[in-house]
Design an enzyme around this catalytic site. Structure first.
Site, PDB file in Angstrom:
ATOM      1  N   ASP A 115       0.846  -1.212   0.000  1.00  0.00           N
ATOM      2  CA  ASP A 115       0.000   0.000   0.000  1.00  0.00           C
ATOM      3  C   ASP A 115       0.877   1.256   0.000  1.00  0.00           C
ATOM      4  OD1 ASP A 115      -1.968   1.882   0.349  1.00  0.00           O
ATOM      5  OD2 ASP A 115      -2.969   0.829   1.993  1.00  0.00           O
ATOM      6  N   HIS A 165      -9.773  -0.713  -7.678  1.00  0.00           N
ATOM      7  CA  HIS A 165      -9.455   0.462  -6.863  1.00  0.00           C
ATOM      8  C   HIS A 165      -8.358   1.329  -7.486  1.00  0.00           C
ATOM      9  CE1 HIS A 165      -8.902   2.861  -3.240  1.00  0.00           C
ATOM     10  NE2 HIS A 165      -7.605   2.569  -3.259  1.00  0.00           N
TER      11      HIS A 165
END
Ligand code: HEM
Length: 397
Positions: free
Chosen positions: A211, A304
């Site tokens: 991330d 996403h």
């Protein structure tokens, strides 16, 4: 009374505060030693930017919001910020704060950073007006916001590689804030512990995803374009930025039901290295035009990373995320209360953050397992020089 005494003492010592000297702590190494010990690492305090904006994020962070006490006007806000600046200048250099009753706890800064933000209420109190974006975000359909994690007049971001250091620094800041404000909320998070990974590796969130891969990096030209407030900002904010903190609950029990293919499709990146599903390495760009043998896009139209991708570098955000993992709420059947303290730096919230969040609100596979439960917006003034204080351009007479 303690705060007042501190403010008085401050005048006498303002010139001699900790300084940018690396390894200000006697006997402590300025850099990690051969065994990786980094307790003596100091991040410079004085400079054009506040530290959390550009420094390597510490392993632990506390985000704390305060509400202003009634009747605290501009002059007292300035006195408060002088105190907080003095605390931060000392503690980040491994030196005790004034009237520190646990000075030994200050001697292990472990990369301590202390960053201060102003909510709309603070700026109104100081100026009688605020930038248009310095207010709660517009409502999004995915939001289930709780007051316990939202809004606030002042923000402290305290990060370090050692949680005891964070706790001590935060306590000093809060003690020196007692005469001016009350605690509204506190949110604690973590990334990989120092030494558990080669430095510089992108963190993983608690879905197991790499991330932060597409983040502009401090020092790169696109970083400043996205983050640093320029001439269009009010004069007191130039060189500063803004910060949005969203507390986003992650449904780990639901995520458990999803296989690896489904998990990778939800983002458009692989789980092992974080590389785009269209190939290459973690830092390579996503190929949003690539089609698979079935003629469909390799990266789903609702993945996403596709929905969050912004082509114009000046309109991007820089993410500053920390995991949180707490016991489940009483009565809940979940095994934990888990999520992401999703922080974002950007020069202008309305131009950068809001359109992006709107796009994700409209369609994003990750929404199935993620729910924003807290939200707050702050202006982050620039850093300060020795002898100055944080917020001086806003509060100075
Ligand atoms: C719990 C919630 C979230 C999770 C688990 C999550 C996870 C991820 C992951 C795994 C990536 C791909 C790797 C990377 O580039 O970092 C990513 C990319 C990204 N995310 Fe999120 N994210 C969340 C919420 C958000 C929110 C709320 C926003 C903005 C409002 C956002 C904005 C972005 C952006 C801008 C990218 C990079 C897109 C690009 O490739 O250009 N994310 N996120």
């Amino acid at each position: 009374a303690g705060a007042a005494a501190g403010a008085g003492a401050l005048v006498g010592v303002a010139g001699g505060v900790g300084a940018e000297r690396a390894g200000a702590i006697p006997g402590a190494p300025a850099r990690p030693d051969d065994a990786g010990v980094n307790g003596g690492r100091v991040v410079p305090f004085y400079g054009p930017r506040q530290a959390a904006v550009t420094a390597r994020p510490g392993a632990f962070a506390s985000f704390v919001a305060l509400d202003l006490a009634r009747g605290v006007g501009r002059e007292r806000l300035a006195a408060w910020m002088k105190l907080i600046t003095d605390d931060a200048a000392r503690l980040t250099q491994g030196l005790p704060a004034l009237a520190d009753v646990e000075p030994e706890l200050a001697a292990t800064p472990a990369g301590l950073t202390i960053t201060v933000g102003f909510g709309g209420g603070f700026v109104e109190r100081a100026r009688g007006e605020r930038p248009t974006w310095l207010r709660p975000l517009p409502a999004f359909s995915i939001d289930r916001l709780e007051e316990a994690w939202s809004d606030g007049d002042v923000l402290f971001i305290v990060t370090a590689d050692e949680p005891g250091t964070v706790a001590h620094a935060l306590r000093m800041l809060l003690k020196d804030s007692r005469a001016f404000a009350t605690l509204r909320w506190r949110q604690d998070g973590f990334r990989r512990a120092y030494g558990s990974d080669p430095s510089g590796r992108t963190m993983r969130n608690l879905f197991g995803q790499v991330d932060g891969s597409a983040n502009p990096r401090p020092g790169a030209p696109d970083f400043d374009a996205a983050v640093i407030a320029g001439d269009e900002a009010p004069a007191w904010l130039r060189g500063g930025t803004s910060f949005v903190l969203r507390r986003i609950a992650m449904d780990l029990d639901g995520w458990d039901q999803v296989d690896r293919v489904g998990r990778e499709n939800a983002v458009g990146r692989t789980l092992d290295t974080g590389a785009p599903l269209t190939g290459g390495n973690e830092r390579d760009p996503l190929d949003l035009d690539a089609k698979g043998a079935n003629g469909l896009p390799v990266i789903s139209s609702v993945a996403h990373a596709r929905r969050a991708h912004v082509a114009d570098p000046a309109l991007r955000i820089v993410r500053f995320g920390y995991n949180y993992e707490e016991p489940p709420a009483p009565g809940s059947t979940a095994l934990s209360s888990t999520g992401l303290l999703f922080g974002a730096w950007q020069a202008d919230v309305d131009r950068q953050f809001v359109p992006l969040q709107r796009a994700l609100d409209e369609a994003d596979l990750l929404n199935v397992w993620t729910t924003p439960i807290g939200s707050a917006v702050f202006a982050i003034p620039p850093g300060c020089a020795r002898g100055g204080y944080l917020g001086e351009a806003l509060l100075g007479v």
